[in-house]
Design a protein around this motif. Structure first.
Motif, mmCIF file in Angstrom:
data_model
loop_
_atom_site.group_PDB
_atom_site.id
_atom_site.type_symbol
_atom_site.label_atom_id
_atom_site.label_comp_id
_atom_site.label_asym_id
_atom_site.label_seq_id
_atom_site.Cartn_x
_atom_site.Cartn_y
_atom_site.Cartn_z
ATOM 1 N N PHE A 1 0.753 -1.049 0.050
ATOM 2 C CA PHE A 1 0.138 -0.151 0.037
ATOM 3 C C PHE A 1 1.026 1.244 0.136
ATOM 4 O O PHE A 1 0.669 2.241 -0.671
ATOM 5 C CB PHE A 1 -0.901 0.142 1.129
ATOM 6 C CG PHE A 1 -1.944 1.117 1.371
ATOM 7 C CD1 PHE A 1 -3.067 1.175 0.332
ATOM 8 C CD2 PHE A 1 -1.706 2.241 2.147
ATOM 9 C CE1 PHE A 1 -4.081 2.100 0.479
ATOM 10 C CE2 PHE A 1 -2.696 3.201 2.038
ATOM 11 C CZ PHE A 1 -3.804 3.141 1.448
ATOM 12 N N LEU A 2 1.963 1.093 0.864
ATOM 13 C CA LEU A 2 2.726 2.416 0.973
ATOM 14 C C LEU A 2 3.521 2.518 -0.410
ATOM 15 O O LEU A 2 3.770 3.767 -0.748
ATOM 16 C CB LEU A 2 3.871 2.313 2.029
ATOM 17 C CG LEU A 2 4.831 3.324 2.055
ATOM 18 C CD1 LEU A 2 4.263 4.596 2.527
ATOM 19 C CD2 LEU A 2 5.726 3.165 3.353
ATOM 20 N N MET A 3 3.778 1.606 -1.091
ATOM 21 C CA MET A 3 4.623 1.485 -2.468
ATOM 22 C C MET A 3 3.906 2.044 -3.592
ATOM 23 O O MET A 3 4.227 2.928 -4.096
ATOM 24 C CB MET A 3 5.176 0.125 -2.764
ATOM 25 C CG MET A 3 6.005 0.129 -3.857
ATOM 26 S SD MET A 3 7.765 0.509 -3.709
ATOM 27 C CE MET A 3 8.415 -0.793 -3.090
ATOM 28 N N THR B 1 4.825 5.791 -5.443
ATOM 29 C CA THR B 1 5.025 5.481 -7.037
ATOM 30 C C THR B 1 4.134 5.975 -7.986
ATOM 31 O O THR B 1 4.320 6.095 -8.876
ATOM 32 C CB THR B 1 5.413 4.066 -7.114
ATOM 33 O OG1 THR B 1 4.753 3.146 -6.806
ATOM 34 C CG2 THR B 1 6.724 3.737 -6.383
ATOM 35 N N GLU B 2 2.809 6.136 -7.648
ATOM 36 C CA GLU B 2 1.592 6.217 -8.362
ATOM 37 C C GLU B 2 0.780 7.493 -7.656
ATOM 38 O O GLU B 2 -0.006 7.260 -6.936
ATOM 39 C CB GLU B 2 0.806 5.018 -8.832
ATOM 40 C CG GLU B 2 1.997 4.030 -9.384
ATOM 41 C CD GLU B 2 0.969 2.760 -9.963
ATOM 42 O OE1 GLU B 2 -0.225 3.121 -10.056
ATOM 43 O OE2 GLU B 2 1.451 1.628 -9.862
ATOM 44 N N GLU C 1 9.789 12.238 -6.825
ATOM 45 C CA GLU C 1 9.585 11.751 -8.274
ATOM 46 C C GLU C 1 9.837 9.930 -8.246
ATOM 47 O O GLU C 1 10.782 9.762 -7.845
ATOM 48 C CB GLU C 1 10.695 12.337 -9.117
ATOM 49 C CG GLU C 1 10.568 12.172 -10.451
ATOM 50 C CD GLU C 1 9.238 12.531 -11.253
ATOM 51 O OE1 GLU C 1 8.525 12.012 -12.343
ATOM 52 O OE2 GLU C 1 8.519 13.666 -10.562
ATOM 53 N N PRO C 2 8.795 9.236 -8.813
ATOM 54 C CA PRO C 2 9.180 7.892 -8.547
ATOM 55 C C PRO C 2 10.379 7.529 -9.705
ATOM 56 O O PRO C 2 10.454 7.820 -10.626
ATOM 57 C CB PRO C 2 7.873 7.414 -9.151
ATOM 58 C CG PRO C 2 7.116 8.301 -9.908
ATOM 59 C CD PRO C 2 7.424 9.626 -9.381
ATOM 60 N N SER D 1 -0.834 -4.132 -13.864
ATOM 61 C CA SER D 1 0.090 -5.041 -13.882
ATOM 62 C C SER D 1 1.595 -4.441 -13.907
ATOM 63 O O SER D 1 2.599 -5.163 -13.545
ATOM 64 C CB SER D 1 0.170 -5.959 -14.967
ATOM 65 O OG SER D 1 0.147 -5.358 -16.281
ATOM 66 N N ASP D 2 1.872 -2.998 -14.195
ATOM 67 C CA ASP D 2 3.037 -2.738 -14.152
ATOM 68 C C ASP D 2 3.498 -1.824 -12.732
ATOM 69 O O ASP D 2 4.543 -1.175 -12.551
ATOM 70 C CB ASP D 2 3.177 -1.587 -15.481
ATOM 71 C CG ASP D 2 2.212 -0.482 -15.310
ATOM 72 O OD1 ASP D 2 1.016 -0.688 -14.635
ATOM 73 O OD2 ASP D 2 2.278 0.630 -15.931
ATOM 74 N N SER D 3 2.351 -1.843 -12.036
ATOM 75 C CA SER D 3 2.705 -1.304 -10.650
ATOM 76 C C SER D 3 3.827 -2.154 -9.935
ATOM 77 O O SER D 3 3.922 -3.214 -9.903
ATOM 78 C CB SER D 3 1.330 -1.330 -9.743
ATOM 79 O OG SER D 3 0.339 -0.576 -10.477
ATOM 80 N N VAL D 4 4.498 -1.190 -9.156
ATOM 81 C CA VAL D 4 5.705 -1.739 -8.251
ATOM 82 C C VAL D 4 5.150 -2.351 -6.980
ATOM 83 O O VAL D 4 4.258 -1.711 -6.337
ATOM 84 C CB VAL D 4 6.683 -0.548 -7.971
ATOM 85 C CG1 VAL D 4 7.864 -1.380 -7.153
ATOM 86 C CG2 VAL D 4 7.260 -0.467 -9.365
#
Length: 316
Positions: free
Chosen positions: A79-81, A85-86, A139-140, A179-182
């Protein structure tokens, strides 16, 4: 009488307890001193069995770590990631928590999240503003972004409170669609799977070496020629097996550290190991390993000197 008493006792004797260690030490010493022809079958067998036992002991640890990837701790770091990043996920969280149906967090009556988090001394933090204000979020640049944004207390506190009320199945659905989420769990799963692969391969390698040694005529050959011929290929295989074990232990070390970070909400606080616990971990791990390996090698070298001197005297 003493030997009969020791044989009847359930407690292993001192000789039995030290057999594996002595066999391993003798095999390494003779391998480095070029005495393969004088090495006994028992020395080789003890060395191969010891390697297999070590692999078997570590294997359940890595297996258990794979099962724990889906605990609440790694999911909270997912959740934090996603928040770090998004930006669209942060907007998605705000939209869900303000929705008339999905945002209802009450058990017996309709209740919605209060965006103002009390901080004490009449201070509050508006979590909605934190989610929608870009200045809070770096910035991710990839998975490492979690360490940068996690050092900000407003970010981690906001994520901790909202995660307690956000539907976890919606987070998983979001990650499945995007699906590209880290994800943080990918980090642990990959290292745990890599560790399992190395350990299982090493265990099978130990079994193959043991079967090779057992089926060979090394046990019956009293001249030592069969042992020497087996050692020409067996020694490099044992060395590679030992290197495989070291790699597996190091990868397992990082996997375990990542899992501990998953269950620790304070692991990214500033001034705590410099905000990056792996640096402190390596600062302790590497010197200890070097000291142990250096001391073990020096002990073996010192033990070999009198043996070489006695061999020279016998020849003269």
């Amino acid at each position: 009488a003493i030997q009969i008493q020791e044989s009847l006792s359930l407690r292993p004797t001192r000789t039995q307890r030290s057999f594996g260690a002595m066999a391993f030490a003798n095999a390494v010493r003779k391998a480095l001193s070029g005495e393969a022809r004088k090495m006994s079958y028992e020395d080789l067998e003890g060395m191969v069995v010891s390697m297999g036992v070590i692999f078997a002991l570590i294997l359940p640890v890595a297996m258990n770590l794979q099962y724990m990837v889906y605990d609440d701790g790694p999911q909270s770091k997912n959740f934090l990631m996603l928040l770090c990043t998004e930006k669209k996920f942060r907007n998605y969280v705000v939209k869900v928590m303000e929705d008339d149906e999905w945002g209802n967090i009450g058990q017996y009556e309709r209740e919605f999240l209060d965006w103002n988090m009390p901080l004490g001394e009449d201070r509050t933090l508006n979590m909605r503003d934190v989610l929608l204000t870009d200045s809070y979020w770096p910035e991710p640049i990839g998975p490492e972004t979690i360490y940068t944004c996690g050092e900000k207390g407003e970010v981690t506190a906001t994520a901790e409170v909202i995660w307690a009320h956000f539907p976890d199945y919606l987070m998983r659905s979001y990650a499945l669609i995007n699906s590209d989420s880290v994800l943080w769990s990918d980090h642990i799963s990959a290292m745990a799977a890599f560790t399992m692969t190395i350990l299982i391969a090493g265990e099978l390698g130990s079994l193959a070496l043991y079967l090779s040694l057992m089926l060979s005529p090394c046990r019956e050959d009293e001249t030592g020629e069969a042992v020497a011929r087996w050692a020409n290929v067996g020694y490099p295989c044992l060395g590679f097996l030992f290197l495989t074990l070291i790699v597996a232990i190091i990868v397992l070390l990082f996997s375990q550290d990542a899992y501990v970070e998953s269950n620790d909400p304070f692991f990214l606080r500033a001034t705590r190991f410099g905000g990056y616990s792996k640096i402190a971990l390596l600062a302790v791990f590497v010197p200890l390993v070097l000291i142990f390996f250096g001391g073990s090698f020096a002990s073996m070298v010192r033990a070999c000197r009198p043996h070489k001197k006695a061999a020279v005297e016998d020849e003269t």
